[in-house]
Write a protein that holds these residues in place. Sequence first.
Motif, PDB file in Angstrom:
ATOM      1  N   THR A  96      27.320  79.920  55.004  1.00  0.00           N
ATOM      2  CA  THR A  96      25.735  80.632  54.480  1.00  0.00           C
ATOM      3  C   THR A  96      26.254  81.452  53.655  1.00  0.00           C
ATOM      4  O   THR A  96      25.284  81.857  53.118  1.00  0.00           O
ATOM      5  CB  THR A  96      25.595  80.691  56.241  1.00  0.00           C
ATOM      6  N   THR A  97      27.451  82.532  54.092  1.00  0.00           N
ATOM      7  CA  THR A  97      27.887  83.584  53.168  1.00  0.00           C
ATOM      8  C   THR A  97      27.602  83.818  51.992  1.00  0.00           C
ATOM      9  O   THR A  97      27.242  84.060  50.696  1.00  0.00           O
ATOM     10  CB  THR A  97      28.333  84.310  53.504  1.00  0.00           C
ATOM     11  N   ALA A  98      28.895  82.627  51.315  1.00  0.00           N
ATOM     12  CA  ALA A  98      28.895  82.440  50.259  1.00  0.00           C
ATOM     13  C   ALA A  98      27.823  81.115  48.967  1.00  0.00           C
ATOM     14  O   ALA A  98      27.721  81.857  48.039  1.00  0.00           O
ATOM     15  CB  ALA A  98      30.246  81.024  50.136  1.00  0.00           C
ATOM     16  N   LEU A  99      27.097  80.249  50.040  1.00  0.00           N
ATOM     17  CA  LEU A  99      25.644  79.819  48.983  1.00  0.00           C
ATOM     18  C   LEU A  99      25.192  81.380  49.518  1.00  0.00           C
ATOM     19  O   LEU A  99      24.556  80.878  47.952  1.00  0.00           O
ATOM     20  CB  LEU A  99      25.599  78.627  49.971  1.00  0.00           C
ATOM     21  N   ALA A 100      25.042  82.392  50.141  1.00  0.00           N
ATOM     22  CA  ALA A 100      23.545  82.662  49.732  1.00  0.00           C
ATOM     23  C   ALA A 100      23.859  83.607  48.385  1.00  0.00           C
ATOM     24  O   ALA A 100      23.342  84.216  47.857  1.00  0.00           O
ATOM     25  CB  ALA A 100      24.175  83.762  51.156  1.00  0.00           C
ATOM     26  N   LYS A 101      25.303  84.406  48.263  1.00  0.00           N
ATOM     27  CA  LYS A 101      25.619  84.517  46.868  1.00  0.00           C
ATOM     28  C   LYS A 101      25.318  83.745  45.785  1.00  0.00           C
ATOM     29  O   LYS A 101      24.627  84.374  44.233  1.00  0.00           O
ATOM     30  CB  LYS A 101      26.752  85.104  47.104  1.00  0.00           C
ATOM     31  N   ARG A 102      25.144  82.777  45.895  1.00  0.00           N
ATOM     32  CA  ARG A 102      24.370  81.615  44.832  1.00  0.00           C
ATOM     33  C   ARG A 102      23.449  81.907  44.951  1.00  0.00           C
ATOM     34  O   ARG A 102      22.159  81.433  43.635  1.00  0.00           O
ATOM     35  CB  ARG A 102      25.363  80.426  44.670  1.00  0.00           C
ATOM     36  N   PHE A 103      22.471  81.561  46.030  1.00  0.00           N
ATOM     37  CA  PHE A 103      20.928  81.311  45.806  1.00  0.00           C
ATOM     38  C   PHE A 103      20.674  82.186  46.673  1.00  0.00           C
ATOM     39  O   PHE A 103      20.443  81.465  48.479  1.00  0.00           O
ATOM     40  CB  PHE A 103      20.803  79.766  46.451  1.00  0.00           C
ATOM     41  N   PRO A 104      20.388  83.241  46.451  1.00  0.00           N
ATOM     42  CA  PRO A 104      19.491  84.120  47.858  1.00  0.00           C
ATOM     43  C   PRO A 104      18.429  84.391  47.946  1.00  0.00           C
ATOM     44  O   PRO A 104      18.684  84.424  49.595  1.00  0.00           O
ATOM     45  CB  PRO A 104      19.558  85.735  46.063  1.00  0.00           C
ATOM     46  N   ASP A 105      17.597  83.180  48.215  1.00  0.00           N
ATOM     47  CA  ASP A 105      16.129  82.809  48.556  1.00  0.00           C
ATOM     48  C   ASP A 105      16.464  81.784  49.143  1.00  0.00           C
ATOM     49  O   ASP A 105      15.240  81.464  50.308  1.00  0.00           O
ATOM     50  CB  ASP A 105      15.231  82.793  47.367  1.00  0.00           C
ATOM     51  N   ALA A 106      17.426  80.953  49.474  1.00  0.00           N
ATOM     52  CA  ALA A 106      17.724  79.710  50.461  1.00  0.00           C
ATOM     53  C   ALA A 106      17.410  79.921  51.962  1.00  0.00           C
ATOM     54  O   ALA A 106      17.710  81.793  52.252  1.00  0.00           O
ATOM     55  CB  ALA A 106      19.259  79.539  49.409  1.00  0.00           C
ATOM     56  N   SER A 107      17.300  79.467  52.000  1.00  0.00           N
ATOM     57  CA  SER A 107      17.592  79.056  53.504  1.00  0.00           C
ATOM     58  C   SER A 107      18.722  78.426  54.524  1.00  0.00           C
ATOM     59  O   SER A 107      19.097  77.082  53.861  1.00  0.00           O
ATOM     60  CB  SER A 107      16.145  79.105  54.917  1.00  0.00           C
ATOM     61  N   PHE A 108      18.555  78.672  55.572  1.00  0.00           N
ATOM     62  CA  PHE A 108      20.412  77.755  56.068  1.00  0.00           C
ATOM     63  C   PHE A 108      19.786  77.622  57.673  1.00  0.00           C
ATOM     64  O   PHE A 108      19.897  78.474  58.098  1.00  0.00           O
ATOM     65  CB  PHE A 108      21.215  78.600  56.099  1.00  0.00           C
ATOM     66  N   VAL A 109      19.801  76.075  57.478  1.00  0.00           N
ATOM     67  CA  VAL A 109      19.248  75.320  59.146  1.00  0.00           C
ATOM     68  C   VAL A 109      20.806  74.901  59.859  1.00  0.00           C
ATOM     69  O   VAL A 109      21.604  74.164  59.404  1.00  0.00           O
ATOM     70  CB  VAL A 109      18.715  73.433  58.771  1.00  0.00           C
ATOM     71  N   PRO A 110      21.128  75.030  61.119  1.00  0.00           N
ATOM     72  CA  PRO A 110      21.712  74.987  61.720  1.00  0.00           C
ATOM     73  C   PRO A 110      21.218  73.955  62.249  1.00  0.00           C
ATOM     74  O   PRO A 110      20.916  73.201  62.046  1.00  0.00           O
ATOM     75  CB  PRO A 110      22.214  76.142  63.194  1.00  0.00           C
ATOM     76  N   CYS A 111      23.486  73.266  62.396  1.00  0.00           N
ATOM     77  CA  CYS A 111      23.318  72.005  62.619  1.00  0.00           C
ATOM     78  C   CYS A 111      24.675  71.442  63.078  1.00  0.00           C
ATOM     79  O   CYS A 111      25.147  70.793  62.644  1.00  0.00           O
ATOM     80  CB  CYS A 111      23.407  71.038  61.682  1.00  0.00           C
ATOM     81  N   TYR A 112      24.427  72.275  64.707  1.00  0.00           N
ATOM     82  CA  TYR A 112      25.691  71.713  65.600  1.00  0.00           C
ATOM     83  C   TYR A 112      25.702  70.724  66.227  1.00  0.00           C
ATOM     84  O   TYR A 112      24.690  70.577  67.230  1.00  0.00           O
ATOM     85  CB  TYR A 112      26.242  72.792  66.032  1.00  0.00           C
ATOM     86  N   TRP A 113      26.140  70.147  66.440  1.00  0.00           N
ATOM     87  CA  TRP A 113      26.618  68.962  67.224  1.00  0.00           C
ATOM     88  C   TRP A 113      27.352  68.253  68.299  1.00  0.00           C
ATOM     89  O   TRP A 113      27.260  67.118  69.413  1.00  0.00           O
ATOM     90  CB  TRP A 113      26.352  66.885  66.264  1.00  0.00           C
ATOM     91  N   GLY A 114      28.398  69.366  68.379  1.00  0.00           N
ATOM     92  CA  GLY A 114      29.676  69.150  68.645  1.00  0.00           C
ATOM     93  C   GLY A 114      28.978  68.769  70.192  1.00  0.00           C
ATOM     94  O   GLY A 114      29.882  68.141  71.209  1.00  0.00           O
TER      95      GLY A 114
END
Length: 435
Positions: free
Chosen positions: A24-42
């Motif tokens: 999330t941190t790495a992508l936010a630097k490149r897409f500041p306005d993006a949203s991140f949807v958690p997907c934990y299935w384990g």
Amino acid sequence: MRFIFVHGTGVRRKRYDQLSALITTALAKRFPDASFVPCYWGGTHGATLGAGGRSIPGVDGTRAADGGPVAGPPDQEAAEWLLLLTDPLCELRVLAELPEDEDDGLGMPGVRSAGEMVAGLLTALSAELPSAGPPAAEPLTAELPPSDELFVLLRATGLDTHFGPALAEVAGSAEFGEACAAALDIPASREVATAASRAVVAAALAAAGEDALCTGDERDRLVDLIAGRLGGTGRVPGGRAAAVLGALALRMTTQPVLDLWRGPITRKNVPKLGDILRYQARGGPLRDHLAELITAGTDPAGPAGPAEPTVVIGHSLGGIALVDLYALAAMEQSPLPKPELLVTVGSQAPFLHELGALTGLPPTATALPPGFPRWLNIYDRKDLLAFRAEPVFADDPRVVDHEVSSRQPFPVSHNAYWKLDAVYDRIAEEIEASR
């Protein structure tokens, strides 16, 4: 832009939170306005031991086949033979390097030492080999003369075709020659006879591999029979080679460790291996979960697709599940919204398709179905669980491979992707190109 990250095999909550924060941190630097949807299935769809691991031999205090405790002392005999299978000449090498006893006169010119006599007997044994021929139609039994017991046992254990080459390998080795030269008296020659016999049997077993049908009792009897023809005895307790190699075998070989730690090792690896096996057998619930998560961002005003562009990223098994999901949706023309980009990282999906084991595509399919999204496949050639997709779907312009390097060996390379700027930069480039 919204991103959905689907983790891979063996990941549980704590590990997922670490990976999710990193990505999330790495992508936010490149897409500041993006949203991140958690997907934990384990937790819900990951593998667990339903009976608490009671299928694992020894975890409930049961006894071993010989009546002893499973978690008792390490099996030195098994360790020694595993070392011999790896290096059949190791005991002879030790005997050749041990200091010689004082010369008692047997080393005089014209007098054969005890060790040289063993060498002559081993050479003579090769002349006794029966001529090669097709396997007997019926199993060979005690109807044959007792003098042929060695060859009967070799046939019964599947070692008959490997015995001659094994005998030649040992007889012609420098280790055997040097061990014989160093054996000046009868006790030393018997040690060499034992070590040579074990070396021959080990070489034959190693050459036969999985084709061998040989128990420990049969193996020991073969050693006895060969050693008897060399003027020794099959097993010499406390021999010098055994004294040197016994402790080393326990440290170097894996069988004692596996015997002693089978329960903990199996339990520890359940998330990694179990997730894969469970998905291959019952992957539908996980794919349904992913479909619900992806569809949750759909514009309720119509079936046009998500309210904002979606990028789905799958690592390892997560990438397999996503490829399956979108392939099945495309073939069934389901209303699953198509993402802006499908990204797989360290994925086995292309390899599974080559094997005919990918759920989402027929084994004979040479192309992805219409409606399948653009697919960026990122791999590191040092990652043994990562495979290329472009050569498998060579005529499909939607499939793009991109190689990165963490400069780490496997298995570290399989999880090192998320620390590489090259991974996120390539994802950003592909998103920009799609616009």
